[in-house]
Scaffold this motif. Structure first.
Motif, PDB file in Angstrom:
ATOM      1  N   UNK A  74       7.128  18.657  -6.467  1.00  0.00           N
ATOM      2  CA  UNK A  74       8.338  17.840  -6.569  1.00  0.00           C
ATOM      3  C   UNK A  74       9.401  18.507  -7.428  1.00  0.00           C
ATOM      4  N   UNK A  75       8.979  19.396  -8.325  1.00  0.00           N
ATOM      5  CA  UNK A  75       9.965  20.126  -9.127  1.00  0.00           C
ATOM      6  C   UNK A  75      10.713  21.142  -8.275  1.00  0.00           C
ATOM      7  N   UNK A  76       9.972  21.846  -7.426  1.00  0.00           N
ATOM      8  CA  UNK A  76      10.596  22.855  -6.568  1.00  0.00           C
ATOM      9  C   UNK A  76      11.294  22.224  -5.362  1.00  0.00           C
ATOM     10  N   UNK A  77      10.697  21.138  -4.857  1.00  0.00           N
ATOM     11  CA  UNK A  77      11.253  20.453  -3.681  1.00  0.00           C
ATOM     12  C   UNK A  77      11.466  18.987  -4.024  1.00  0.00           C
ATOM     13  N   UNK A  78      12.510  18.644  -4.756  1.00  0.00           N
ATOM     14  CA  UNK A  78      12.711  17.259  -5.191  1.00  0.00           C
ATOM     15  C   UNK A  78      12.938  16.285  -4.043  1.00  0.00           C
ATOM     16  N   UNK A  79      13.265  16.801  -2.871  1.00  0.00           N
ATOM     17  CA  UNK A  79      13.510  15.947  -1.710  1.00  0.00           C
ATOM     18  C   UNK A  79      12.258  15.731  -0.866  1.00  0.00           C
ATOM     19  N   UNK A  80      11.142  16.368  -1.242  1.00  0.00           N
ATOM     20  CA  UNK A  80       9.951  16.359  -0.389  1.00  0.00           C
ATOM     21  C   UNK A  80       9.411  14.942  -0.180  1.00  0.00           C
TER      22      UNK A  80
END
Length: 677
Positions: free
Chosen positions: A432-438
């Motif tokens: 979620x840090x790298x892909x907050x939209x996941x």
């Protein structure tokens, strides 16, 4: 006995062919028959056949012009082909000669019907398809696009000044309104905007077959009577609509998908907190800023939605040909009592969609003066290559079958388990840090699939009630497919259709789920009471709760809501498959053709004569004054034969999937015959 039976059948068809005003099929009394229609007889007749010649045969264009000139409905038979090989006598079947329904098209002229223009063609449409509603959606799209760019410009200017849209050292310092505006308001606004598009999209897809039928020369069955967008997966709808060049559906479905699914995900990715987590120091200032590339993508998507809305506005200038909302079985039945359109559905009681389409593919159909009519008879259609496609044999839509339901339920459980793992397991929150939209993207997928399940449950509910026998007249006008999502649970609960209400509530909660998961990009362990400020030896100050974008209360409220909603969806999905997975229909009822096949021999059709001008409320009141109840099953039709479909009680037997009740019934004519001994 066969000769007597054939004679009675022929007499029945003759009586129904003599439609008189005020009676079933009374509109046929206004039809004027013209000479045969066809090309060169020599080229049309197959081997061993000789077609009757007619030197005054008008062309199709001339026939249409004649109908427009005289203002009358013109019936023009095709040149019949006479099989001279049977004239020897040996091949002539007396039973076929006496039974016109079994002699088929080979010996009968195929009639084409041509219609004059209707100067007063009605154009009823629901509120969500009116010009002002679409205009509001267009204005909102461009307004949100402009607002997004404006905020992005402010953020860029503040970033150059080493500032941000929101500045804080500890999230608890942020005023409640600012915090809500940062964390929840954008997603809520965009999700709500998507719902507004969804309301319009439902109606556009539901009514598109009628718009096709109301065209000057009508439409083929593939493009109208057999068209079903509501039970089709929403993310594939634009492809299907483009294939059939039905641009209103293409535009509305694209706008709904982008506005309700893509834009919230993009917007979630566009909001970032600076400095990066590894560079944050407790007690120093943190900033909320807009990432320009993601923001420009949001703006472009909203502008695209606005452009689609503008084009849709022009597409919806068409006239629907409807006087009122064609709700439920009654709405379709009322439009099928003036012409002989129901004769095209002979033998299709329990047929699947593929067989229905095969039987209807050689004719156009038209909506004329609020009634469904046969149109031009066509030997070859441009859509012939489409007609051979395999249609689902299962009477349930895909999302009501276990083959789709079980994977979806597993998906819900996996996602429900993934959220706490992502929040509390060491190193797992890197996703979620790298892909907050996941997580927002996954929640959107859950929402789209649940929306399909919701549509399927809405669609089959009236037929489920009818399958249980002695349904009230209100069931015939019951139609949840166009009901506004937020109002659906309340309406269904009032009607005591609790499963529909629960599924409809689930559709609302999936929107809430999208909002909740948009803030899950933190280390959940730091929000356990007493551990917010504790740092392990290998952790930086950026891992502190105070250096995150969440407060203690906001994290646990969002976390609890997300898991609670997923648990609710899991339980309701299990309940749906427990209550509705059994097969209680011969086929899916999502098309006009499917409903017509259910009622083509129903005795109840007599009650619908001259009701095509009734709105849903008037129709319900009219039916409730009749001392009748209705059911889905086997009944004795107007022709005296046994049929499967919807009719007034008392019917002969309930429907059991895969069981042909007629084969187990001994008729009077069978007594004493060897094959039934």
């Amino acid at each position: 006995q066969d000769i007597v039976h054939a004679g009675l059948t022929a007499e029945y068809h003759d009586l129904e062919a003599r439609g008189k005003p005020g009676t079933l099929f009374g509109g046929m009394d206004t039809v004027v028959t013209a000479p045969f229609l066809g090309g060169n007889p020599e080229t049309q007749a197959p081997s061993h056949q000789r077609a009757l010649s007619n030197t005054t045969t008008p062309s199709r264009i001339e026939a249409q012009r004649e109908a427009e000139k005289t203002g009358e409905i013109l019936a023009v038979p095709e040149i019949p082909a006479v099989d001279i090989s049977n004239f020897g006598g040996g091949a002539l079947d007396s039973h076929q000669a006496l039974n016109p329904t079994e002699s088929g098209a080979q010996g009968d002229a195929k009639k084409s019907y041509y219609f004059p223009p209707d100067p007063d063609m009605p154009s009823w449409r629901p509120m969500s398809m009116n010009w002002w509603y679409i205009t509001i959606l267009i204005c909102i799209a461009f307004g949100l696009a402009g607002l997004q760019e404006y905020i992005c410009q402010i953020s860029m200017r503040k970033a150059n000044e080493n500032q941000g849209l929101i500045e804080f050292k500890d999230p608890k310092e942020i005023p409640t309104i600012q915090y809500f505006t940062w964390k929840y308001a954008p997603t809520m606004i965009l999700v709500s905007y998507g719902i507004l598009w969804q309301i319009s999209d439902f109606e556009v897809k539901r009514l598109e077959p009628y718009y096709q039928l109301s065209k000057k020369t009508g439409a083929t069955a593939e493009e109208s009577l057999n068209m079903d967008y509501l039970t089709f997966f929403s993310y594939l709808t634009p492809i299907k609509a483009i294939r059939y060049q039905q641009w209103a559906v293409t535009l509305s479905s694209l706008s709904t998908l982008i506005a309700g699914s893509l834009v919230p995900v993009l917007q979630s990715a566009s909001v970032e907190m600076y400095p990066k987590k590894s560079e944050r120091v407790e007690g120093r200032m943190k900033y909320v800023r807009i990432d320009p590339p993601w923001s420009r993508t949001v703006t472009a998507a909203l502008c695209f939605v606005g452009i689609c809305g503008i084009i849709l506005l022009f597409q919806l200038r068409r006239k629907s040909g409807l006087l009122s909302d064609p709700k439920g079985i009654a709405g379709i039945a009322a439009m099928a009592t003036r012409s002989h359109i129901l004769s095209d559905f002979n033998g299709l009681d329990t047929a699947n969609h593929n067989k229905i389409h095969k039987q209807l593919k050689n004719r156009r159909y038209i909506l004329h003066k609020s009634s469904l009519w046969q149109g031009e008879y066509i030997k070859h259609t441009a859509a012939d290559h489409k007609s051979d496609q395999k249609r689902p044999e299962n009477p349930h839509p895909l999302m009501l079958r276990l083959k789709a339901g079980v994977p979806y339920i597993i998906f819900l459980l996996v996602f429900a388990g993934f959220i706490p793992i992502c929040m509390f397991v060491e190193g797992a929150n890197i996703i979620t840090e790298k892909l907050p939209w996941f997580l927002t993207a996954v929640a959107t997928i859950i929402k789209l699939i649940w929306s399909t399940l919701d549509c399927d449950v809405r669609m089959i509910e009236p037929f489920y009630i009818l399958s249980r026998r002695h349904a009230s007249p209100r069931t015939l006008t019951l139609d949840y497919t166009g009901t506004v999502p937020g109002w659906l649970p309340i309406k269904a609960a009032i009607n005591r259709h609790y499963l529909v209400a629960l599924v409809g509530l689930g559709a609302v909660l999936t929107e809430v789920l999208t909002v909740c998961v948009s803030s899950f990009s933190v280390d959940g362990k730091k929000f356990i009471s007493g551990k917010g400020d504790e740092l392990d030896d290998d952790e930086s100050q950026g891992d502190s709760r105070d250096n995150s974008g969440e407060t203690f209360k906001s994290f646990w409220v969002s976390f609890g809501l997300a898991l609670g909603i997923l648990l609710y969806l899991f339980l309701i999905a299990c309940l749906v498959y427990l209550k509705r997975r059994h097969k209680f229909l011969p086929r899916q009822p999502g098309t006009i053709a499917s409903v017509l096949a259910f009622i083509h021999q129903s005795k109840m059709l007599v009650d619908f004569v001259n009701t095509e001008t009734f709105n849903s409320k008037q129709m319900t009141q009219y039916l409730e004054r009749l001392p009748k109840t209705y059911a889905l099953g086997w009944f004795s039709g107007r022709d005296g034969e046994d049929h499967c479909g919807v009719d007034e009680e008392e019917i002969l037997a309930e429907y059991q999937h895969g069981v042909d009740w007629t084969k187990s019934r001994l008729l009077g004519g069978h007594i004493g015959t060897w094959e039934h001994y």
